[in-house]
Design an enzyme around this catalytic site. Structure first.
Site, PDB file in Angstrom:
ATOM      1  N   LYS A 189     -16.796  23.909  12.436  1.00 24.92           N
ATOM      2  CA  LYS A 189     -16.274  25.044  13.200  1.00 24.92           C
ATOM      3  C   LYS A 189     -17.428  25.961  13.638  1.00 24.92           C
ATOM      4  O   LYS A 189     -17.542  26.332  14.779  1.00 24.92           O
ATOM      5  CB  LYS A 189     -15.260  25.801  12.343  1.00 24.92           C
ATOM      6  N   GLU A 244     -24.777  22.152   4.677  1.00 23.48           N
ATOM      7  CA  GLU A 244     -24.627  20.733   4.298  1.00 23.48           C
ATOM      8  C   GLU A 244     -24.461  19.857   5.543  1.00 23.48           C
ATOM      9  O   GLU A 244     -25.104  18.816   5.690  1.00 23.48           O
ATOM     10  CB  GLU A 244     -23.409  20.542   3.389  1.00 23.48           C
ATOM     11  N   GLY A 272     -10.597  26.789   8.900  1.00 30.18           N
ATOM     12  CA  GLY A 272     -11.120  25.456   8.567  1.00 30.18           C
ATOM     13  C   GLY A 272     -10.099  24.581   7.859  1.00 30.18           C
ATOM     14  O   GLY A 272      -9.898  23.416   8.204  1.00 30.18           O
ATOM     15  N   ARG A 273      -9.419  25.151   6.861  1.00 29.57           N
ATOM     16  CA  ARG A 273      -8.479  24.340   6.076  1.00 29.57           C
ATOM     17  C   ARG A 273      -7.151  24.107   6.800  1.00 29.57           C
ATOM     18  O   ARG A 273      -6.258  23.465   6.267  1.00 29.57           O
ATOM     19  CB  ARG A 273      -8.254  24.977   4.695  1.00 29.57           C
ATOM     20  N   GLU A 307      -8.354  27.767  -1.683  1.00 29.26           N
ATOM     21  CA  GLU A 307      -9.201  28.600  -0.829  1.00 29.26           C
ATOM     22  C   GLU A 307      -8.351  29.697  -0.173  1.00 29.26           C
ATOM     23  O   GLU A 307      -8.847  30.778   0.142  1.00 29.26           O
ATOM     24  CB  GLU A 307      -9.907  27.744   0.239  1.00 29.26           C
ATOM     25  N   HIS A 365      -1.358   6.696 -16.533  1.00 31.54           N
ATOM     26  CA  HIS A 365      -2.185   6.053 -17.561  1.00 31.54           C
ATOM     27  C   HIS A 365      -3.459   6.844 -17.830  1.00 31.54           C
ATOM     28  O   HIS A 365      -4.411   6.325 -18.404  1.00 31.54           O
ATOM     29  CB  HIS A 365      -2.506   4.616 -17.129  1.00 31.54           C
ATOM     30  N   LYS A 377     -23.622  30.248  -1.372  1.00 32.26           N
ATOM     31  CA  LYS A 377     -24.379  29.756  -0.212  1.00 32.26           C
ATOM     32  C   LYS A 377     -25.698  30.509  -0.087  1.00 32.26           C
ATOM     33  O   LYS A 377     -26.753  29.913   0.134  1.00 32.26           O
ATOM     34  CB  LYS A 377     -23.577  29.999   1.081  1.00 32.26           C
TER      35      LYS A 377
HETATM   36  O1  F6P Z   1     -16.601  26.485   2.328  1.00 33.00           O
HETATM   37  C1  F6P Z   1     -16.129  27.408   3.241  1.00 33.00           C
HETATM   38  C2  F6P Z   1     -15.810  26.825   4.569  1.00 33.00           C
HETATM   39  O2  F6P Z   1     -15.943  27.858   5.488  1.00 33.00           O
HETATM   40  C3  F6P Z   1     -14.425  26.191   4.654  1.00 33.00           C
HETATM   41  O3  F6P Z   1     -13.414  27.125   4.785  1.00 33.00           O
HETATM   42  C4  F6P Z   1     -14.605  25.324   5.846  1.00 33.00           C
HETATM   43  O4  F6P Z   1     -13.558  24.406   5.960  1.00 33.00           O
HETATM   44  C5  F6P Z   1     -15.944  24.703   5.517  1.00 33.00           C
HETATM   45  O5  F6P Z   1     -16.683  25.776   4.949  1.00 33.00           O
HETATM   46  C6  F6P Z   1     -16.678  24.076   6.666  1.00 33.00           C
HETATM   47  O6  F6P Z   1     -16.997  24.999   7.670  1.00 33.00           O
HETATM   48  P1  F6P Z   1     -17.486  24.534   9.095  1.00 33.00           P
HETATM   49  O7  F6P Z   1     -16.405  23.752   9.739  1.00 33.00           O
HETATM   50  O8  F6P Z   1     -17.797  25.796   9.845  1.00 33.00           O
HETATM   51  O9  F6P Z   1     -18.718  23.691   8.925  1.00 33.00           O
END
Ligand code: F6P
Length: 565
Positions: free
Chosen positions: A225, A231, A285-286, A371, A402, A530
């Site tokens: 987003k 990452e 995002g979620r 979240e 199990h 972060k």
């Molecule tokens: O970990 C926080 C967060 O902002 C989530 O809410 C989101 O889904 C994820 O990081 C990834 O964010 P982006 O799509 O901006 O890379």
């Protein structure tokens, strides 16, 4: 067709940030406390014995999903009090505010409009002067034509070969949604396309995928987003470097596309803006699987199935928007959750999908729920005096039986379970599905009934076990029972029913957030780690700052520096 424009004027921006009344001050909350004083002693076995119509009374169907909530420690009065609690929190007006595009995410000053991503084109809705359905459907058309080109073989790699592998690089909502849905709908997938998902900054993740794919036939989808998430950016840069080494910079446009709200950063990365799929800041995002973040899903199962997935969610939206609270599936699921969390003090809920293809559903719900409602202050910033979001966890049945079901049956915590299954399989192996359903139904029956000491004794006596041995074994073999569960039945796991199922849980989480009085749409809690990680990374890769942290963190950094030297 509904028009949300009319409802917008009922709300002002002060609506969501006005002083919150504490949940415990609501009369219905106090009535629920008194009601709970009795209800905590009820036995589910007896509730069933006393009312032969309990199943009919406490079940309902909506948007292709059947919910049996009769195996819960509740009666009509409980539902009446819980729905009046929800009304006391303004649930109906807050629900309308969300659908109308009101900026209910007050800490980020954003509307919350994932429902608009699955609404028909002619839904009238404007946010900040922008025609939302028009923008949504423009991107859907772009997704349609792109996915058709890749699936048909018209879109070729730089050496003229068909695309065979799609690698989605993203994390959180930009990973969990597409990965969970692609797995859930794998029986609908294109046979030529293999889907891979890379989320972890741990290089083992990307490395393992790159070892399997061929640069000539791989399409990378960089999904973020913000297009700043550390990452994802690191994985995207490494994938880019890997690709350029084997092909060339000039070949990039045929192999890298992006899904983002950040055109500038996408262009700077070297992706052709024509191959960027846009979404908007009003998509959390979620909650983004319905947006272009669903591109890998549309690539895998085709645009028609993706449309069915959106339509299934929309059907659940319509149910949530219009059904009375007492017969409203997301509302009931949410309020039952509140009943256990706030009155029975249940610390967690377990999700048990009896469907192998829903293997990642619990992980998906973890982000959606934890979240969203893992919050300790109300929307006005005041500290809450009630428990909020539970820990959400689980895995597919029958495997969980199990592993950890022992604790659910005989452990010291009361942990409500959501069983989710499909009446019909999408495979044709004989016998398996009846065995699966039998286990699913047997577990909810066992949680509800348990096994009394008398029943255990009788059983052991019938096996001629010695009296002293019976006395010794009885406490171990007794099941307390009275352990609650919901059972959700889909006819079959299809794009439509999956869409409805996800939307059901989204709205459940929304309702709970409203009752607790939290902002379910921000996630400030992930920020601190972060920032600290960035500092520590600089130290690990460069100059050590021996006393920059506490003794523990300093010690760990020193050990890592030694190992990396
Ligand atoms: O970990 C926080 C967060 O902002 C989530 O809410 C989101 O889904 C994820 O990081 C990834 O964010 P982006 O799509 O901006 O890379």
């Amino acid at each position: 067709m509904y028009s949300v424009a009319t409802t917008l004027s009922h709300f002002s921006d002060s609506f969501a940030i006005m002083h919150e009344t504490s949940l415990t001050e609501i009369p219905a909350y106090q009535s629920l406390q008194l009601h709970h004083a009795n209800a905590q002693h009820w036995e589910l076995r007896e509730l069933f014995q006393n009312d032969p119509r309990r199943f009919e009374k406490f079940s309902l169907a909506a948007a292709g999903i059947f919910l049996d909530y009769s195996k819960n420690r509740l009666d009509e009065k409980t539902i009446e009090l819980l729905t009046s609690l929800a009304r006391g929190r303004g649930l109906e007006s807050q629900r309308d505010a969300m659908f109308s595009g009101h900026k209910i995410n007050t800490t980020e000053h954003r509307a919350v409009l994932h429902t608009a991503l699955r609404a028909p084109r002619n839904t009238g809705l404007k946010v900040d002067g922008q025609d939302v359905p028009h923008d949504v459907h423009a991107v859907l058309s772009q997704i349609k034509s792109f996915t058709q080109r890749v699936r048909s073989g018209e879109w070729l790699g730089h050496t003229g070969k068909h695309i065979t592998d799609i690698v989605n690089i993203g994390i959180g909502g930009s990973d969990l949604g597409p990965e969970m849905v692609c797995r859930a709908l794998r029986s609908f997938a294109h046979p030529r396309l293999a889907l891979h998902f890379v989320a972890n900054v741990d290089g083992h993740d990307l490395d393992a995928v790159l070892a399997k794919v061929n640069a000539e036939t791989t399409l990378f989808v960089i999904a973020s987003k913000t297009f700043t998430t550390a990452e994802t950016m690191m994985n995207a840069q490494s994938a880019r470097a890997w690709f350029v080494k084997q092909a060339s910079e000039a070949a990039l446009p045929k192999h890298f596309v992006a899904v983002s709200t950040n055109t500038q950063a996408v262009t700077a990365f070297g992706i052709d803006p024509a191959n960027m799929f846009q979404f908007w800041d009003w998509v959390g995002g979620r909650y983004s699987i319905w947006s272009a973040i669903g591109l890998p899903v549309a690539l895998a199962v085709g645009f028609d199935h993706f449309s069915e997935f959106l339509a299934g969610a929309h059907a659940m939206d319509e149910h949530f928007r219009t059904a009375p609270l007492e017969r409203n599936m997301p509302v009931l699921l949410a309020l039952i959750g509140i009943w256990y969390r706030n009155f029975f003090n249940c610390p967690s809920i377990s999700i048990a999908p009896y469907h192998q293809d829903l293997g990642q559903f619990a992980a998906y719900l973890q982000q959606l729920d934890m979240e969203s409602n893992g919050k300790r202050v109300a929307r006005d910033g005041s500290t809450l005096n009630v428990a909020t979001g539970p820990v959400v966890w689980g895995d597919v049945g029958t495997n969980g039986q199990h592993a950890y079901f022992q604790l659910l049956h005989q452990g010291t915590d009361l942990i409500p379970v959501d069983f989710i299954t499909a009446l019909k399989p999408t495979h044709s192996l004989p016998g398996h599905h009846a065995a699966l359903l039998a286990n699913c139904f047997a577990q909810s029956e066992a949680f509800m009934k348990g096994k009394t000491a008398d029943e255990v004794k009788e059983e052991l006596q019938a096996q001629n076990v010695a009296a002293e041995e019976i006395e010794r074994l009885v406490p171990h073999k007794t099941f307390p029972g009275n352990r609650p569960s919901n059972t959700l039945l889909l006819d079959q796991l299809t794009p439509g029913t999956l869409g409805a199922l996800i939307a059901l849980y989204e709205h459940k989480v929304f309702v709970q957030g409203v009752v607790w009085g939290v902002n379910s749409f921000d996630q400030w809690g992930v920020e601190l780690g972060k920032v600290l990680a960035k500092n520590i990374q600089t130290e690990l890769q460069g100059e050590a700052k021996p006393n920059a942290h506490d003794a523990s963190t300093n010690g760990l950094i020193a050990k890592a520096k030694e190992a990396l030297a």
